[in-house]
Design a protein around this motif. Sequence first.
Motif, short mmCIF file in Angstrom:
data_model
loop_
_atom_site.label_atom_id
_atom_site.label_comp_id
_atom_site.label_asym_id
_atom_site.label_seq_id
_atom_site.Cartn_x
_atom_site.Cartn_y
_atom_site.Cartn_z
N VAL A 289 -7.84 -23.29 32.91
CA VAL A 289 -7.61 -22.40 31.77
C VAL A 289 -7.72 -20.97 32.27
O VAL A 289 -8.77 -20.54 32.75
CB VAL A 289 -8.63 -22.66 30.65
CG1 VAL A 289 -8.38 -21.71 29.48
CG2 VAL A 289 -8.56 -24.11 30.18
N VAL A 290 -6.62 -20.22 32.16
CA VAL A 290 -6.56 -18.83 32.60
C VAL A 290 -6.44 -17.94 31.36
O VAL A 290 -5.58 -18.18 30.51
CB VAL A 290 -5.36 -18.57 33.54
CG1 VAL A 290 -5.39 -17.15 34.07
CG2 VAL A 290 -5.34 -19.57 34.67
N TYR A 291 -7.30 -16.93 31.27
CA TYR A 291 -7.25 -16.06 30.10
C TYR A 291 -7.74 -14.66 30.47
O TYR A 291 -8.34 -14.45 31.53
CB TYR A 291 -8.10 -16.63 28.96
CG TYR A 291 -9.58 -16.69 29.26
CD1 TYR A 291 -10.45 -15.73 28.79
CD2 TYR A 291 -10.11 -17.73 30.02
CE1 TYR A 291 -11.82 -15.78 29.05
CE2 TYR A 291 -11.47 -17.80 30.30
CZ TYR A 291 -12.32 -16.83 29.81
OH TYR A 291 -13.66 -16.89 30.09
N GLY A 292 -7.45 -13.71 29.60
CA GLY A 292 -7.85 -12.34 29.84
C GLY A 292 -9.23 -12.05 29.28
O GLY A 292 -9.53 -12.42 28.14
N GLU A 293 -10.04 -11.39 30.06
CA GLU A 293 -11.38 -11.04 29.60
C GLU A 293 -11.33 -10.13 28.38
O GLU A 293 -12.22 -10.17 27.53
CB GLU A 293 -12.13 -10.35 30.74
CG GLU A 293 -13.58 -10.01 30.41
CD GLU A 293 -14.24 -9.18 31.49
OE1 GLU A 293 -15.27 -9.63 32.01
OE2 GLU A 293 -13.71 -8.10 31.81
N ASP A 294 -10.29 -9.31 28.27
CA ASP A 294 -10.20 -8.33 27.18
C ASP A 294 -9.30 -8.77 26.04
O ASP A 294 -8.93 -7.94 25.19
CB ASP A 294 -9.70 -6.98 27.73
CG ASP A 294 -10.75 -6.28 28.58
OD1 ASP A 294 -11.91 -6.72 28.57
OD2 ASP A 294 -10.40 -5.30 29.26
N GLU A 295 -8.93 -10.03 25.97
CA GLU A 295 -8.08 -10.46 24.87
C GLU A 295 -8.93 -10.90 23.68
O GLU A 295 -10.08 -11.33 23.84
CB GLU A 295 -7.13 -11.58 25.30
CG GLU A 295 -7.76 -12.91 25.69
CD GLU A 295 -6.70 -13.99 25.89
OE1 GLU A 295 -6.06 -14.36 24.89
OE2 GLU A 295 -6.51 -14.43 27.04
N ILE A 296 -8.35 -10.84 22.48
CA ILE A 296 -9.12 -11.18 21.30
C ILE A 296 -9.43 -12.67 21.23
O ILE A 296 -10.40 -13.08 20.59
CB ILE A 296 -8.42 -10.72 19.99
CG1 ILE A 296 -7.06 -11.38 19.83
CG2 ILE A 296 -8.30 -9.21 19.93
CD1 ILE A 296 -6.41 -11.07 18.49
N LEU A 297 -8.64 -13.50 21.90
CA LEU A 297 -8.88 -14.94 21.90
C LEU A 297 -9.89 -15.38 22.96
O LEU A 297 -10.15 -16.58 23.07
CB LEU A 297 -7.57 -15.70 22.10
CG LEU A 297 -6.55 -15.66 20.96
CD1 LEU A 297 -5.33 -16.52 21.31
CD2 LEU A 297 -7.16 -16.14 19.64
N SER A 298 -10.46 -14.45 23.70
CA SER A 298 -11.33 -14.86 24.82
C SER A 298 -12.51 -15.70 24.34
O SER A 298 -12.84 -16.72 24.95
CB SER A 298 -11.82 -13.62 25.59
OG SER A 298 -12.60 -12.77 24.76
N GLY A 299 -13.16 -15.31 23.23
CA GLY A 299 -14.27 -16.09 22.72
C GLY A 299 -13.85 -17.47 22.28
O GLY A 299 -14.55 -18.46 22.52
N GLN A 300 -12.69 -17.57 21.62
CA GLN A 300 -12.18 -18.87 21.19
C GLN A 300 -11.85 -19.75 22.39
O GLN A 300 -12.13 -20.96 22.38
CB GLN A 300 -10.94 -18.69 20.31
CG GLN A 300 -10.39 -19.99 19.74
CD GLN A 300 -9.11 -19.78 18.97
OE1 GLN A 300 -8.03 -20.17 19.41
NE2 GLN A 300 -9.22 -19.15 17.79
N ILE A 301 -11.27 -19.16 23.41
CA ILE A 301 -10.91 -19.92 24.60
C ILE A 301 -12.16 -20.43 25.31
O ILE A 301 -12.21 -21.58 25.77
CB ILE A 301 -10.04 -19.05 25.54
CG1 ILE A 301 -8.68 -18.77 24.90
CG2 ILE A 301 -9.86 -19.73 26.89
CD1 ILE A 301 -7.87 -17.70 25.58
N GLU A 302 -13.19 -19.60 25.40
CA GLU A 302 -14.44 -20.04 26.01
C GLU A 302 -15.10 -21.14 25.19
O GLU A 302 -15.69 -22.08 25.74
CB GLU A 302 -15.36 -18.85 26.21
CG GLU A 302 -14.87 -17.90 27.29
CD GLU A 302 -15.66 -16.60 27.36
OE1 GLU A 302 -16.63 -16.45 26.58
OE2 GLU A 302 -15.31 -15.75 28.18
N LYS A 303 -15.01 -21.05 23.85
CA LYS A 303 -15.51 -22.12 22.98
C LYS A 303 -14.72 -23.41 23.22
O LYS A 303 -15.31 -24.51 23.27
CB LYS A 303 -15.39 -21.68 21.52
CG LYS A 303 -15.79 -22.74 20.50
CD LYS A 303 -17.25 -23.07 20.56
CE LYS A 303 -17.65 -24.02 19.43
NZ LYS A 303 -19.10 -24.40 19.49
#
Length: 355
Positions: A289-303
């Motif tokens: 799973v690759v995501y941006g640290e500064d994106e608004i979905l970062s918390g959802q992706i980590e969840k």
Amino acid sequence: MPRKDVLCTDFRMPTLCRRSSSRSLTYRFLVGLMRNSARHAPHSVNGLRMLCDRSVPTALVRKDVSYVPEVVKLPPDSVEMRIEWVLPKPSTASWIDMSCWGVARSSPPQHPQHPWGPKTPDKVILYLHGGAYLLCTPASLRGITFSLSGALQAPLCVLEYRRPPEHPIPAPMEDAVAAYRYLLETLPGVDIILAGDSAGGGIAAAMLCKLRETNLPMPRCSILISPWTDLGIDGLRHATLENEQHDYLPISLVGFCAASARGALDHDDWQASPLHVTGSLDNLPPIMVVYGEDEILSGQIEKFCSTWENLGADIKALSVKGGVHAPLLFHHVWKPAADAFHEVSFFAEVHCSQV
């Protein structure tokens, strides 16, 4: 702060390199431009499609990769579906003539051949494009698909799946499963990687859950880029809302798209919100799973990552420092995103070389 088991690609060190500084400024400019456009975008599916359903010219992407459009009949009901094959430039001549500008110019072969040419590839990627479920086409995401094909040196099968609201969820996932069956039948024995960005990542996650109910083999591995895995309520449960100032996705637009795409489904229905799937996931393939640290979905992706790990999934999370939504899209102007591409390539090679 990212979770402890998340890899962070942090390369933002002070430098006097004029080129690096210029690329950083270009990145910030592009993100700002996209943010401004998104904030003024209409909250209308048709209006958004007029803006987003556009093809990226091949002159703006990698020149050693090309594409071939194809219409296939997908099992089990022989429904016609459009596919954009994204292909690394072959080292030897084939009936597909790929120019230096990356444009596919094909002449009819004497004998029917597959888009990938006479040689069967070692691996193929089934790619599900992003666009909030409602928007975009395979040609809209060439900024990612061309680079991914070149980096992995493998053909991408980019599916033009049916979109809500005309075709309610789970229609996109059903099309993805049908395309997967097609690849299994067309390329027996070839390693298949399942990948997708944003909504496409969410569709891919739901598809992995659906495959548990079938007798089909699992993909070799899966690559999810900023997957949108929870369309419940406003689509932003567990999200990092304070990142709106950094990301290009406006909170209000995400909420509109979530409601339009979810339709009449329950807020926790795993077909639209795979974060809420139940049961064991220990038979799924390795997932990056690759995501941006500064994106608004970062918390959802980590969840999503932690929830699936607790259900038995093998998750490798990669947080791109300073990255916004779908950070790989900016690999040409943001070094952490470029380095993330190397991590993705290594992940795919490791798992596709295992027997």
